[in-house]
Design a protein around this motif. Structure first.
Motif, PDB file in Angstrom:
ATOM      1  N   ALA A   1       0.834  -1.209   0.000  1.00  0.00           N
ATOM      2  CA  ALA A   1       0.000   0.000   0.000  1.00  0.00           C
ATOM      3  C   ALA A   1       0.865   1.255   0.000  1.00  0.00           C
ATOM      4  O   ALA A   1       0.455   2.293  -0.517  1.00  0.00           O
ATOM      5  CB  ALA A   1      -0.922  -0.008   1.219  1.00  0.00           C
ATOM      6  N   MET A   2       2.053   1.167   0.573  1.00  0.00           N
ATOM      7  CA  MET A   2       2.965   2.307   0.589  1.00  0.00           C
ATOM      8  C   MET A   2       3.602   2.556  -0.771  1.00  0.00           C
ATOM      9  O   MET A   2       4.155   3.628  -1.014  1.00  0.00           O
ATOM     10  CB  MET A   2       4.054   2.092   1.639  1.00  0.00           C
ATOM     11  CG  MET A   2       3.566   2.121   3.076  1.00  0.00           C
ATOM     12  SD  MET A   2       4.877   1.742   4.267  1.00  0.00           S
ATOM     13  CE  MET A   2       5.956   3.173   4.058  1.00  0.00           C
ATOM     14  N   GLY A   3       3.549   1.538  -1.654  1.00  0.00           N
ATOM     15  CA  GLY A   3       4.075   1.736  -3.004  1.00  0.00           C
ATOM     16  C   GLY A   3       4.941   0.637  -3.548  1.00  0.00           C
ATOM     17  O   GLY A   3       5.385   0.711  -4.707  1.00  0.00           O
TER      18      GLY A   3
ATOM     19  N   GLN B   1      10.254  10.536   6.335  1.00  0.00           N
ATOM     20  CA  GLN B   1       9.010  10.380   7.087  1.00  0.00           C
ATOM     21  C   GLN B   1       8.106   9.448   6.291  1.00  0.00           C
ATOM     22  O   GLN B   1       7.597   9.830   5.238  1.00  0.00           O
ATOM     23  CB  GLN B   1       8.329  11.740   7.291  1.00  0.00           C
ATOM     24  CG  GLN B   1       7.022  11.667   8.063  1.00  0.00           C
ATOM     25  CD  GLN B   1       7.201  11.200   9.492  1.00  0.00           C
ATOM     26  OE1 GLN B   1       8.112  11.642  10.178  1.00  0.00           O
ATOM     27  NE2 GLN B   1       6.333  10.309   9.949  1.00  0.00           N
ATOM     28  N   PRO B   2       7.899   8.212   6.756  1.00  0.00           N
ATOM     29  CA  PRO B   2       7.089   7.267   5.977  1.00  0.00           C
ATOM     30  C   PRO B   2       5.681   7.791   5.731  1.00  0.00           C
ATOM     31  O   PRO B   2       5.078   8.425   6.593  1.00  0.00           O
ATOM     32  CB  PRO B   2       7.055   6.013   6.869  1.00  0.00           C
ATOM     33  CG  PRO B   2       8.257   6.137   7.743  1.00  0.00           C
ATOM     34  CD  PRO B   2       8.435   7.606   7.986  1.00  0.00           C
ATOM     35  N   ARG B   3       5.168   7.522   4.563  1.00  0.00           N
ATOM     36  CA  ARG B   3       3.824   7.957   4.186  1.00  0.00           C
ATOM     37  C   ARG B   3       2.774   7.090   4.864  1.00  0.00           C
ATOM     38  O   ARG B   3       3.035   5.932   5.220  1.00  0.00           O
ATOM     39  CB  ARG B   3       3.658   7.910   2.670  1.00  0.00           C
ATOM     40  CG  ARG B   3       3.639   6.503   2.086  1.00  0.00           C
ATOM     41  CD  ARG B   3       3.792   6.541   0.581  1.00  0.00           C
ATOM     42  NE  ARG B   3       5.110   7.037   0.211  1.00  0.00           N
ATOM     43  CZ  ARG B   3       5.465   7.342  -1.037  1.00  0.00           C
ATOM     44  NH1 ARG B   3       4.584   7.203  -2.021  1.00  0.00           N
ATOM     45  NH2 ARG B   3       6.666   7.777  -1.303  1.00  0.00           N
ATOM     46  N   TYR B   4       1.603   7.649   5.006  1.00  0.00           N
ATOM     47  CA  TYR B   4       0.464   6.890   5.530  1.00  0.00           C
ATOM     48  C   TYR B   4      -0.428   6.543   4.352  1.00  0.00           C
ATOM     49  O   TYR B   4      -1.020   7.421   3.736  1.00  0.00           O
ATOM     50  CB  TYR B   4      -0.306   7.722   6.559  1.00  0.00           C
ATOM     51  CG  TYR B   4      -1.425   6.958   7.227  1.00  0.00           C
ATOM     52  CD1 TYR B   4      -1.171   6.123   8.313  1.00  0.00           C
ATOM     53  CD2 TYR B   4      -2.738   7.058   6.766  1.00  0.00           C
ATOM     54  CE1 TYR B   4      -2.192   5.414   8.924  1.00  0.00           C
ATOM     55  CE2 TYR B   4      -3.764   6.353   7.363  1.00  0.00           C
ATOM     56  CZ  TYR B   4      -3.479   5.532   8.456  1.00  0.00           C
ATOM     57  OH  TYR B   4      -4.489   4.819   9.054  1.00  0.00           O
ATOM     58  N   PRO B   5      -0.513   5.256   3.990  1.00  0.00           N
ATOM     59  CA  PRO B   5      -1.304   4.895   2.796  1.00  0.00           C
ATOM     60  C   PRO B   5      -2.788   5.148   2.988  1.00  0.00           C
ATOM     61  O   PRO B   5      -3.362   4.821   4.029  1.00  0.00           O
ATOM     62  CB  PRO B   5      -1.012   3.395   2.632  1.00  0.00           C
ATOM     63  CG  PRO B   5      -0.574   2.934   3.982  1.00  0.00           C
ATOM     64  CD  PRO B   5       0.111   4.102   4.622  1.00  0.00           C
ATOM     65  N   GLY B   6      -3.402   5.757   1.981  1.00  0.00           N
ATOM     66  CA  GLY B   6      -4.837   6.017   2.014  1.00  0.00           C
ATOM     67  C   GLY B   6      -5.632   4.797   1.590  1.00  0.00           C
ATOM     68  O   GLY B   6      -5.079   3.765   1.184  1.00  0.00           O
ATOM     69  N   LEU B   7      -6.949   4.915   1.671  1.00  0.00           N
ATOM     70  CA  LEU B   7      -7.829   3.801   1.345  1.00  0.00           C
ATOM     71  C   LEU B   7      -7.650   3.308  -0.088  1.00  0.00           C
ATOM     72  O   LEU B   7      -7.583   2.086  -0.311  1.00  0.00           O
ATOM     73  CB  LEU B   7      -9.290   4.198   1.591  1.00  0.00           C
ATOM     74  CG  LEU B   7     -10.331   3.097   1.342  1.00  0.00           C
ATOM     75  CD1 LEU B   7     -10.053   1.875   2.213  1.00  0.00           C
ATOM     76  CD2 LEU B   7     -11.734   3.632   1.596  1.00  0.00           C
TER      77      LEU B   7
END
Length: 249
Positions: free
Chosen positions: A77-79, A182-188
């Motif tokens: 989800a993070m990529g 800063q790690p991303r917060y994955p969206g829905l």
């Protein structure tokens, strides 16, 4: 360039853990589990390099139980593009994990491997270094700054005396520190897309790796409770207390 990002499933850092009554380990029943925080930074670093056009594929890898698939889905989800789980229900040690990762590296052929500098459950800080040694690759540890430059990487690493800048040749293993990103917060939408990304599950036997532990835990105990402090009225009284402590030692 293909990049590996190694992740581990651990007890969430916000959760307070307790030792089992029989002292055999930490009680993880019904506790929230999540990706090791340093590994989140590793995934973010790999994904950013792909977004910058410096990598063609990001593969998240993990060694752990079947439930570690949830952790790998978070990385997707993070990529990350796809994921591989080396499934094992037993306790794994850094050397065994490093051997499993080496087998995957030999099979997949990445040029760069990101690993969190340590896991917050055992604090070993060994897997990345062991993996680099097994692969005979260059390594950079405690990386807090990174820039790819031709066939190498310019890194900034945190040392006791401050910051150290160095260059490592590729292929390389990099263990990352908190200040790298800063790690991303994955969206829905990203979470939904992650469910359709490929996740392969393999066994240690299929990789020709023995994950049997070489160490035995004799006993796990909680740290002693701190005693209440004592308020002193003067520096002389403090000096006397310190003197008594030194003499008692």
């Amino acid at each position: 360039m293909k990049i590996f990002a190694a992740v581990k499933r651990v007890v969430d850092f916000n959760v307070s853990v307790r030792v089992k009554a029989d002292g055999t380990g930490v009680d993880t029943a019904n506790l929230k589990m999540s990706m090791n925080p340093f590994d989140e930074i590793a995934v973010e670093a790999a994904v950013k390099l792909k977004e910058d056009g410096k990598a063609s594929e990001v593969i998240a890898v993990s060694v752990g139980p079947d439930k570690a698939q949830d952790t790998l889905r978070t990385a997707l989800a993070m990529g990350a593009d796809r994921a591989i789980l080396v499934q094992t229900d037993g306790e794994t040690e850094p050397l065994a994990v490093a051997k499993a990762l080496k087998a995957l590296v030999d099979r997949e052929g990445p040029e760069l491997v990101f690993v969190g500098k340590q896991a917050i459950d055992d604090d070993c800080n060994q897997t990345g270094q062991m993996l680099a040694s097994l692969l005979d690759w260059a390594q950079g540890t405690f990386v807090s700054g990174l820039e790819l430059d031709g066939g190498g990487a310019a890194i900034t690493r945190e040392v006791d005396g401050g910051l150290e800048r160095a260059k490592v040749r590729l292929p390389a293993v990099l263990t990352v520190d908190l200040r790298l990103n800063q790690p991303r917060y994955p969206g829905l939408p990203a979470i939904m897309k992650a469910k359709k990304k490929p996740l392969d599950v393999v066994t240690a036997d299929s990789l020709g790796v023995d994950l049997s532990p070489r160490l035995a835990t004799l006993k796990v105990v909680e740290p002693p409770k701190r005693h209440a402090g004592v308020k002193l009225s003067s520096a002389a009284e403090l000096a006397a207390k310190l003197k008594d402590l030194v003499e008692a030692a």
